[in-house]
Design an enzyme around this catalytic site. Structure first.
Site, PDB file in Angstrom:
ATOM      1  N   CYS B 181      43.547  44.339  39.625  1.00  0.00           N
ATOM      2  CA  CYS B 181      44.111  43.144  40.290  1.00  0.00           C
ATOM      3  C   CYS B 181      43.038  42.223  40.834  1.00  0.00           C
ATOM      4  CB  CYS B 181      44.997  43.540  41.460  1.00  0.00           C
ATOM      5  SG  CYS B 181      46.557  44.207  40.978  1.00  0.00           S
ATOM      6  N   CYS B 318      30.122  40.058  42.561  1.00  0.00           N
ATOM      7  CA  CYS B 318      31.361  39.598  41.925  1.00  0.00           C
ATOM      8  C   CYS B 318      32.463  39.686  42.990  1.00  0.00           C
ATOM      9  CB  CYS B 318      31.696  40.434  40.690  1.00  0.00           C
ATOM     10  SG  CYS B 318      32.114  42.134  41.084  1.00  0.00           S
TER      11      CYS B 318
END
Lengths: 84, 355
Positions: B181, B318
């Site tokens: 997700c 990230c």
């Protein structure tokens, strides 16, 4: 035949369905089993080859590699999903 | 029996007997996120006697679009504590057992053995495979739910002689195969739908009513509103698991140099000679990024030689820490004279440290 795509396979192909030729007018081999279908798809979409566990459903049942497929079968690619 | 549950006990196919079964049941919910929240709210409302809660995360801002029990006031608090508080208000008769940890190989069998049913409300493959194997070893059914964007899966695994997760997906996907997700995104309402279906299946298993979703995978596509039910069979070898695997960590064998966000922030203050690469997509980068970061999306990481010139130390970030790990692996293979570090927890962690 039309293949329904779910999860990451939809993202890889870029569409929710995919059409696979079922007659060999062009002289090319058409996939007759789930394994041949996977090989065929992998050639056209190499990213699909990376999926180690990809479930293929034929007429709403989980199919093994040697399952025979016909043009009228309903086929779906259902990769595992992990989100929660 | 009091009138609290009368709307369901008056159902011919449920009745006081089923209610009593719920009251005598023990359910473990692994993961207090998008799936766990709806599961818990309904199981608790409906009168499941004992509920185990397991998670070690804190509530973060990006949780709120789908984890609807949490409010802005809960930001930064431990999910375990918030859920316990709110569910106690919802139903003071429920016994709660708090497990202040993640489910890992060393605690899985010990924790799960005390429960009748386990709810897999996690967000990653290693924990899903661990739950599967532990439930097979202990002979417990588990209610599976998982998401991808606008889609969701539901099934009941290891129910009596029924098939397991490995009968559907024998091997755990590798790190690069399927995004979670954090990377792929999920529409807020989808976990609500999938988690609510998990709650329904849990009640059916506990109360022994209806046709349990065993040997069938329900695949929901919210964009086109399609429900497909895929039948699959038990493979005996998957029911024969007697112990857990050595490891459930995908990247156990790869050692990637890692720095935690706190340490990175202190290095960043002292030393200006580093390069910080953000490997998220351009779109994610535009939404928020650290001011000294340059953007090289993961799929273009092979072509970033020019930015590495004369740099000795490169930090990679990230969203969650998954893609940065992959990027460091790739960079290490291509540039031997540079030290690469991936920042664990990624922007998720970073934004909670310096909002």
């Amino acid at each position: 035949m039309t293949i329904l795509l779910f999860g990451i396979t939809k993202d890889i192909v870029g569409s929710p369905t995919l059409s696979v030729p079922t007659s060999n007018i062009s002289g090319k081999k058409v996939p007759n089993t789930v394994k041949e279908l996977k090989t065929y798809l992998g050639k056209n979409y190499p990213e699909l080859n990376k999926l180690s566990s990809l479930a293929v459903a034929v007429n709403n049942s989980y199919a093994e590699d040697d399952t025979i497929i016909n043009s009228y079968d309903e086929i779906a690619l259902i990769p595992p999903v992990s989100g929660g | 029996m009091d009138s609290r549950y009368i709307r369901q006990t008056q159902l011919k196919d449920f009745g006081p007997k089923a209610q009593e079964k719920l009251a005598n049941s023990k359910v473990l919910v692994v993961g207090l996120g998008g799936l766990g929240i709806p599961v818990l709210q309904y199981l608790n409302a409906m009168g499941v006697g004992t509920i185990g809660l397991m998670d070690q995360d804190a509530v973060e801002l990006h949780n709120l679009q789908r984890q609807v029990l949490y409010t802005e006031k809960d930001l930064g608090r431990m999910k375990l504590e918030v859920v316990h508080e709110k569910l106690t208000h919802q139903n003071s008769q429920t016994q709660f057992v708090l497990h202040d940890s993640f489910l890992v190989k060393s605690n899985a069998l010990e924790v799960i053995k005390d429960y009748d049913v386990v709810i897999d409300a996690t967000d990653n493959f290693p924990t899903r495979y661990l739950i599967n194997d532990a439930c097979v070893v202990l002979n417990k059914p588990f209610i599976y739910g998982a998401l991808h964007g606008f889609e969701g899966h539901v099934s009941v695994f290891n129910y009596k002689d029924g098939p397991t997760y490995r009968c559907l997906y024998p091997d755990m996907p590798g790190d690069e195969e399927v995004p979670n997700c954090n990377e792929n995104g999920v529409l807020g309402v989808v976990p609500g739908i999938i988690g609510t279906l998990q709650a329904l299946e849990t009640v059916k298993v506990l109360a022994e009513i209806g046709d349990v979703l065993s040997g069938k995978l329900l695949v929901f596509d919210g964009l086109n509103h399609q429900f497909a039910k895929i039948a699959f069979k038990t493979k005996v070898e998957n029911k024969a698991i007697k112990e857990l695997q050595e490891s459930y960590d995908i990247s156990d064998c790869d050692i990637v140099p890692t720095i935690d966000p706190e340490s990175f922030l202190s290095v960043r203050k002292k030393d200006g000679q580093y390069l910080l690469i953000d490997v998220r997509t351009t779109q994610e980068f535009e939404e928020n990024h650290l001011e000294d970061a340059i953007n090289v999306p993961l799929d273009q990481i092979d072509s970033c030689a020019s930015v590495l010139e004369k740099k000795n130390t490169v930090y990679v970030i990230c969203q969650s820490g998954k893609r940065s790990k992959l990027a460091v692996k790739k960079l290490q293979a291509g540039f031997h004279n540079v030290s690469f570090y991936h920042i664990s927890g990624g922007m998720n962690k970073m934004t909670s440290l310096c909002p």
